[in-house]
Motif scaffolding. Structure first.
Motif, PDB file in Angstrom:
ATOM      1  N   SER A 315       1.066  -1.418   0.626  1.00 48.51           N
ATOM      2  CA  SER A 315      -0.029  -0.117   0.346  1.00 48.51           C
ATOM      3  C   SER A 315       1.074   1.297  -0.142  1.00 48.51           C
ATOM      4  O   SER A 315       0.709   1.965  -0.269  1.00 48.51           O
ATOM      5  N   VAL A 316       1.559   1.233   0.816  1.00 50.35           N
ATOM      6  CA  VAL A 316       2.806   2.648   1.161  1.00 50.35           C
ATOM      7  C   VAL A 316       3.413   2.875  -0.483  1.00 50.35           C
ATOM      8  O   VAL A 316       3.741   3.979  -1.416  1.00 50.35           O
ATOM      9  N   LYS A 317       3.479   1.952  -1.175  1.00 47.71           N
ATOM     10  CA  LYS A 317       4.735   1.619  -2.963  1.00 47.71           C
ATOM     11  C   LYS A 317       3.520   2.235  -3.570  1.00 47.71           C
ATOM     12  O   LYS A 317       4.681   2.273  -4.608  1.00 47.71           O
ATOM     13  N   PHE A 318       2.513   1.182  -3.438  1.00 45.52           N
ATOM     14  CA  PHE A 318       1.335   1.526  -4.612  1.00 45.52           C
ATOM     15  C   PHE A 318      -0.163   2.035  -4.242  1.00 45.52           C
ATOM     16  O   PHE A 318      -0.771   1.459  -5.408  1.00 45.52           O
ATOM     17  N   GLY A 319      -0.458   2.090  -3.437  1.00 45.12           N
ATOM     18  CA  GLY A 319      -1.270   1.704  -3.281  1.00 45.12           C
ATOM     19  C   GLY A 319      -2.585   1.505  -2.651  1.00 45.12           C
ATOM     20  O   GLY A 319      -2.081  -0.506  -2.550  1.00 45.12           O
ATOM     21  N   MET A 320      -3.924   1.596  -2.759  1.00 40.16           N
ATOM     22  CA  MET A 320      -5.280   0.347  -3.033  1.00 40.16           C
ATOM     23  C   MET A 320      -4.304  -0.807  -3.862  1.00 40.16           C
ATOM     24  O   MET A 320      -4.383  -2.172  -3.934  1.00 40.16           O
ATOM     25  N   ARG A 321      -4.118  -0.562  -4.422  1.00 41.48           N
ATOM     26  CA  ARG A 321      -3.944  -1.610  -6.362  1.00 41.48           C
ATOM     27  C   ARG A 321      -2.867  -2.240  -6.031  1.00 41.48           C
ATOM     28  O   ARG A 321      -2.660  -3.692  -6.172  1.00 41.48           O
ATOM     29  N   GLY A 322      -1.795  -2.105  -5.106  1.00 39.06           N
ATOM     30  CA  GLY A 322      -0.805  -3.163  -4.253  1.00 39.06           C
ATOM     31  C   GLY A 322      -1.223  -3.816  -3.343  1.00 39.06           C
ATOM     32  O   GLY A 322      -1.188  -5.148  -3.617  1.00 39.06           O
ATOM     33  N   ARG A 323      -2.268  -3.135  -2.424  1.00 36.95           N
ATOM     34  CA  ARG A 323      -2.818  -5.000  -1.543  1.00 36.95           C
ATOM     35  C   ARG A 323      -3.459  -5.598  -2.222  1.00 36.95           C
ATOM     36  O   ARG A 323      -4.157  -6.720  -1.969  1.00 36.95           O
ATOM     37  N   LEU A 324      -4.574  -4.840  -3.604  1.00 35.42           N
ATOM     38  CA  LEU A 324      -5.130  -5.710  -4.545  1.00 35.42           C
ATOM     39  C   LEU A 324      -4.317  -7.408  -5.251  1.00 35.42           C
ATOM     40  O   LEU A 324      -4.736  -8.615  -4.966  1.00 35.42           O
ATOM     41  N   TRP A 325      -2.946  -6.435  -5.367  1.00 33.21           N
ATOM     42  CA  TRP A 325      -2.499  -7.787  -6.298  1.00 33.21           C
ATOM     43  C   TRP A 325      -1.986  -8.407  -5.294  1.00 33.21           C
ATOM     44  O   TRP A 325      -1.955  -9.956  -5.293  1.00 33.21           O
ATOM     45  N   THR A 326      -1.282  -8.417  -4.091  1.00 32.72           N
ATOM     46  CA  THR A 326      -0.846  -9.074  -2.738  1.00 32.72           C
ATOM     47  C   THR A 326      -2.326  -9.828  -2.156  1.00 32.72           C
ATOM     48  O   THR A 326      -1.572 -11.135  -2.451  1.00 32.72           O
ATOM     49  N   LEU A 327      -3.543  -9.551  -2.545  1.00 32.09           N
ATOM     50  CA  LEU A 327      -4.088 -10.938  -1.624  1.00 32.09           C
ATOM     51  C   LEU A 327      -4.042 -11.578  -3.238  1.00 32.09           C
ATOM     52  O   LEU A 327      -4.224 -13.383  -2.962  1.00 32.09           O
ATOM     53  N   TRP A 328      -4.025 -11.494  -5.080  1.00 36.69           N
ATOM     54  CA  TRP A 328      -4.661 -11.830  -5.803  1.00 36.69           C
ATOM     55  C   TRP A 328      -3.319 -13.272  -5.832  1.00 36.69           C
ATOM     56  O   TRP A 328      -3.229 -14.944  -5.647  1.00 36.69           O
ATOM     57  N   ILE A 329      -1.763 -12.776  -5.742  1.00 33.54           N
ATOM     58  CA  ILE A 329      -0.533 -13.644  -5.635  1.00 33.54           C
ATOM     59  C   ILE A 329      -0.935 -14.503  -4.892  1.00 33.54           C
ATOM     60  O   ILE A 329      -1.112 -15.857  -5.181  1.00 33.54           O
ATOM     61  N   MET A 330      -1.186 -14.044  -3.343  1.00 31.49           N
ATOM     62  CA  MET A 330      -0.833 -15.192  -2.323  1.00 31.49           C
ATOM     63  C   MET A 330      -2.238 -16.613  -2.472  1.00 31.49           C
ATOM     64  O   MET A 330      -1.833 -17.576  -2.193  1.00 31.49           O
TER      65      MET A 330
END
Length: 498
Positions: A315-330
């Motif tokens: 989130s710090v690096k990419f905002g909400m889009r980073g949170r969404l990518w994190t969930l999908w990958i994991m």
């Protein structure tokens, strides 16, 4: 109130909503960290009791003459009964607060633990497991509570750690209950059918003690308990009907209901079946099977926190889009490892290896999920938390019904089918789009603000004029960090005066 004045009221750094800016797991500071410890401990107790039967199931099924369909139905009941309870708990949190919600559920489910000592039939076993399973509704209060106590900079970590340590009860019970059973066997001079019944008294006592502790040690919000804040006019008296409407009309919530069903739901399913699977597939003794099975749940010591931490970092690096990518990958990786565990059915060592890796991804996906949930809505956060939490139980119900109740499906095949389903359902992360922040593949609209999403969308003009949205305005300012880095304001919202 400025952030500086707010911090002078507390012994730790807080934002303009008086939410803690960091999590210190070794602190018992009141109210933030005292409430943190009450929330995870209450949830932990409910997990211990809900899955207390799993490591003793070989003895219980012999005593009660249970068939595989009987066991599957009881496992379903343990996680299905709480679906409605979790939905209701969401409204309870919005209206009367998480402290009352968590405490009352623990105290109401305690008698079912005690009644397990008197069960003599498959129907009685099913009813008691369903009643005990209602305690899992504590999860909703736990996550709502942490979202109210901790700032966006650490809310993913706080939610993940509280829930992860609570989920840890599912692993601890795999070796704790066999040890209690062994002690009760000695106390009853070898009468094993009496010993498992006596063992159930311990979870009942846990429920009672923690139910009372939560009520008197915790605090609903940083500024006080709901009753005081309602009376003093500092907190909106929410309408259950209004918050329900806001929750169920938010499509993002339904995407998360489905995806959470196949991370937390998978964990519940594995807690129900893994000890018996190891016992039967590899011909292990009860204690060994329970100890190895506990490795699955014990990953909660750190894995769920890792998911929340990575969510906060991206989130710090990419905002909400980073949170969404994190969930999908994991969560996609979770499904792949689930399939690999099934394919390792002929090797105990390989099965345990993939089981542990699979478990780490399950818990991390759960942590990443609740890095997103606090931002789906502000006014109806309790309702949304309740439905998504219920989705976890619904996912377990679906998995148990489809893959683990029929005698025609081998358990290792059921695990494989579950893995493929996880991969498919996780695709629902892709359409989750926030107008101001974007989604996995599309950026947000710079012409849409947080105030448009959280205030204009959830309050009418009259409510705004009455000042009901003032606390949400603070939340909006503290949510600017979910924007892409290039779109964030130069001045930190933490020091802005409101």
């Amino acid at each position: 109130m400025s952030a500086d004045l707010a911090e002078s009221k507390f012994s730790i750094p807080v934002d303009s909503e008086n939410k803690a800016k960091s999590l210190n797991i070794f602190s018992f500071n009141h109210p933030h960290h005292a409430s943190f410890h009450m929330s995870w401990m209450g949830f932990f107790v409910s997990f211990v009791s809900t899955f207390a039967a799993a490591p003793m199931i070989a003895i219980i099924r012999e005593d009660l003459e249970l068939t595989k369909p009987n066991l599957g139905s009881a496992g379903l009941a343990a996680v299905t009964g709480t679906i409605g309870a979790r939905v209701i708990m969401g409204s309870v949190c919005d209206v009367v607060g998480p402290r009352y919600g968590l405490s009352i559920v623990l105290l109401l489910s305690a008698p079912f633990c005690f009644c397990m000592s008197y069960v003599t039939t498959a129907a009685g076993f099913l009813i008691c497991r369903m009643g005990i399973g209602l305690g899992l509704a504590t999860f909703v209060a736990c996550q709502f509570w942490m979202s109210c106590m901790f700032n966006g900079k650490c809310v993913g970590l706080a939610n993940a750690t509280a829930a992860g340590w609570g989920n840890l009860g599912g692993g601890v019970t795999q070796f704790l209950m066999p040890l209690i059973f062994r002690g009760m066997t000695s106390a009853t001079e070898g009468r094993i059918f009496a010993a498992w019944r006596w063992a159930y008294l311990v979870p009942g006592l846990f429920h009672t003690i923690m139910g009372v502790a939560v009520m008197f040690v915790g605090q609903d919000l940083p500024d006080g308990n709901y009753k005081f804040l309602h009376t003093s006019g500092q907190l909106e008296k929410k309408s259950a009907a209004t918050t329900q409407y806001l929750g169920v009309t938010n499509y993002r919530m339904w995407c998360m209901v489905a995806t959470y069903g196949f991370c937390f739901g998978v964990e519940l399913t594995m807690n129900n079946i893994v000890a018996a699977y190891l016992y039967d597939q590899f011909e292990l003794d009860l204690v060994t099977a329970g100890t190895l099975a506990s490795c699955y749940g014990l990953m909660n010591i750190f894995a769920r926190s890792v998911g929340g931490l990575v969510s906060d970092y991206t989130s710090v690096k990419f905002g909400m889009r980073g949170r969404l990518w994190t969930l999908w990958i994991m969560q996609t990786l979770e499904g792949i490892l689930c399939v690999f565990m099934a394919l390792a059915k002929d090797s105990l060592g390989t099965t345990i290896l993939f089981m542990v890796l699979f478990s780490i991804c399950v818990q991390a996906s759960e942590g990443a999920s609740y890095g997103i949930v606090p931002y789906l809505t502000r006014r109806a956060l309790g309702v949304v938390s309740g439905y998504i939490g219920a989705g976890g139980n619904a996912g377990s119900t679906i998995c148990m019904a489809l893959f683990f109740t029929s005698s025609s499906i081998a358990t290792y095949d059921g695990i494989m089918y579950m893995g493929f389903t996880i991969i498919g359902v996780t695709l629902l992360v892709i359409p989750i789009h926030f107008p101001m922040w974007g989604s996995m593949f599309f950026p947000g609209d710079p012409n849409v603000s947080e105030e448009d999403y959280y205030i204009a969308r959830e309050f009418n003009e009259e409510e705004i004029k009455e000042g009901l949205a003032l606390s949400v305005q603070k939340f909006c300012q503290n949510s600017y960090q979910e924007r892409a880095p290039s779109m964030r304001p130069a001045e930190s919202p933490d020091v802005a005066k409101v």
